[in-house]
Scaffold this motif. Structure first.
Motif, PDB file in Angstrom:
ATOM      1  N   GLN A 238       0.818  -1.208   0.000  1.00  0.00           N
ATOM      2  CA  GLN A 238       0.000   0.000   0.000  1.00  0.00           C
ATOM      3  C   GLN A 238       0.855   1.264   0.000  1.00  0.00           C
ATOM      4  OE1 GLN A 238      -2.607   0.278   3.377  1.00  0.00           O
ATOM      5  NE2 GLN A 238      -3.603   2.139   2.683  1.00  0.00           N
ATOM      6  N   LYS A 239       1.915   1.266   0.809  1.00  0.00           N
ATOM      7  CA  LYS A 239       2.686   2.492   1.007  1.00  0.00           C
ATOM      8  C   LYS A 239       3.884   2.647   0.074  1.00  0.00           C
ATOM      9  CE  LYS A 239       1.414   3.090   5.874  1.00  0.00           C
ATOM     10  NZ  LYS A 239       1.921   3.247   7.267  1.00  0.00           N
ATOM     11  N   LEU A 240       4.463   1.526  -0.368  1.00  0.00           N
ATOM     12  CA  LEU A 240       5.722   1.607  -1.117  1.00  0.00           C
ATOM     13  C   LEU A 240       5.603   1.276  -2.601  1.00  0.00           C
ATOM     14  CD1 LEU A 240       8.164  -0.067   1.444  1.00  0.00           C
ATOM     15  CD2 LEU A 240       7.433   2.317   1.307  1.00  0.00           C
ATOM     16  N   ALA A 241       4.669   0.395  -2.967  1.00  0.00           N
ATOM     17  CA  ALA A 241       4.576  -0.049  -4.364  1.00  0.00           C
ATOM     18  C   ALA A 241       4.438   1.109  -5.356  1.00  0.00           C
ATOM     19  CB  ALA A 241       3.426  -1.043  -4.528  1.00  0.00           C
ATOM     20  N   PRO A 242       3.594   2.126  -5.088  1.00  0.00           N
ATOM     21  CA  PRO A 242       3.495   3.234  -6.057  1.00  0.00           C
ATOM     22  C   PRO A 242       4.821   3.941  -6.302  1.00  0.00           C
ATOM     23  CG  PRO A 242       1.641   3.286  -4.529  1.00  0.00           C
ATOM     24  CD  PRO A 242       2.613   2.273  -3.993  1.00  0.00           C
ATOM     25  N   SER A 243       5.622   4.092  -5.251  1.00  0.00           N
ATOM     26  CA  SER A 243       6.927   4.755  -5.399  1.00  0.00           C
ATOM     27  C   SER A 243       7.896   3.906  -6.220  1.00  0.00           C
ATOM     28  CB  SER A 243       7.532   5.036  -4.020  1.00  0.00           C
ATOM     29  OG  SER A 243       6.728   5.926  -3.285  1.00  0.00           O
ATOM     30  N   VAL A 244       7.841   2.580  -6.034  1.00  0.00           N
ATOM     31  CA  VAL A 244       8.715   1.685  -6.805  1.00  0.00           C
ATOM     32  C   VAL A 244       8.346   1.740  -8.284  1.00  0.00           C
ATOM     33  CG1 VAL A 244       9.430  -0.710  -7.140  1.00  0.00           C
ATOM     34  CG2 VAL A 244       9.099   0.168  -4.829  1.00  0.00           C
ATOM     35  N   ILE A 245       7.057   1.700  -8.578  1.00  0.00           N
ATOM     36  CA  ILE A 245       6.592   1.780  -9.974  1.00  0.00           C
ATOM     37  C   ILE A 245       7.015   3.100 -10.595  1.00  0.00           C
ATOM     38  CG2 ILE A 245       4.540   1.932 -11.435  1.00  0.00           C
ATOM     39  CD1 ILE A 245       3.164   0.014  -9.472  1.00  0.00           C
TER      40      ILE A 245
END
Length: 258
Positions: A238-245
């Motif tokens: 929830q918190k990190l996946a968008p930043s990795v993408i």
């Protein structure tokens, strides 16, 4: 040694490289017989190779034990690769930004055979369970970065790499069924990122996204390390996946603009 009948193929060079690759964390020092065995060459060939490498400064012999070991000069070859790799230069500022945004260690890996190889790394000040220095190799089939890379390949190519892999259970969480691994790769394609939940090392999880070339082929993967001592996988998604993408997309865009 390979059975290559190509007239241009230099078998002496192949043997010399086999000797260099024979040294590892498990075999830091070796005598001549051990080198021959590890490199799968004759003792006379090992003697010629090790003598040449010693003269060139890539290997040295301990004066007391008479055992051979690598010298720091070997690192020059790997450094030259990193210095010439445009992707590393492009990715570094984005990896640094991702590390700052997430507070966790970020990495860039590139494919080599059936493995992903660490080529860039920004280590967080917080504790991480596993140290993976530049040059470390991890299997594609059971890691986030490997599955991210495989998700960008045509299905037959990804399946061929999985079938060629030496699949084994590293931890109790490791997926060893190819259909199960394929399903994870399909999930990765749909959501845009791959997950690894302690499949290679206990305590070590990751979220990874593929980096695609201008032709749409995967060339690398970026991943953030998620220690299970600080995160649940659900919270990290929830918190990190968008930043990795977003990091992977930014690197991809920058590559295209070169």
């Amino acid at each position: 040694m390979s059975e290559n009948n190509n007239s241009l193929f230099n078998q002496s060079l192949e043997k010399g490289l086999a000797v260099l690759r024979a040294f590892s964390a498990a075999q830091r020092t070796m005598n001549l017989a051990e080198i021959a065995d590890a490199a799968e060459i004759t003792k006379s060939s090992a003697q010629r190779m090790i003598h040449t490498l010693e003269q060139l400064g890539y290997v040295r012999k301990h004066p007391q034990t008479k055992r051979f070991q690598l010298t720091p000069r070997v690192m020059e070859i790997g450094y030259n690769y990193l210095a010439a790799d445009t992707l590393v230069d492009v990715a570094n500022p984005f990896l640094a930004e991702l590390a700052q945004a997430t507070g966790e260690t970020t990495n860039l890996t590139e494919p080599d055979g059936l493995d992903m190889v660490y080529v860039a790394r920004f280590v967080a000040p917080k504790f991480i369970p596993i140290h993976m220095p530049i040059g470390s190799r991890i299997p594609m089939y059971c890691t986030g970065s490997g599955r991210a890379y495989l998700s960008g390949l045509p299905k037959p190519e990804a399946l061929a790499l999985l079938n060629a892999s030496e699949i084994k259970e590293h931890t109790r969480h490791t997926l060893t069924s190819i259909p199960d691994i394929q399903q994870e790769i399909e999930f990765t394609q749909r959501r845009g990122y791959a997950l690894n939940k302690e499949e290679l090392f206990l305590g070590d999880m990751s979220i990874a996204a593929p980096i695609l070339s201008s032709q749409g082929r995967p060339v690398a993967a970026v991943h953030v390390v998620i220690p299970s001592s600080r995160w649940s996988l659900e919270e990290a998604e929830q918190k990190l996946a968008p930043s990795v993408i977003e990091c992977a997309r930014a690197i991809r865009t920058s590559i295209r603009n070169l």
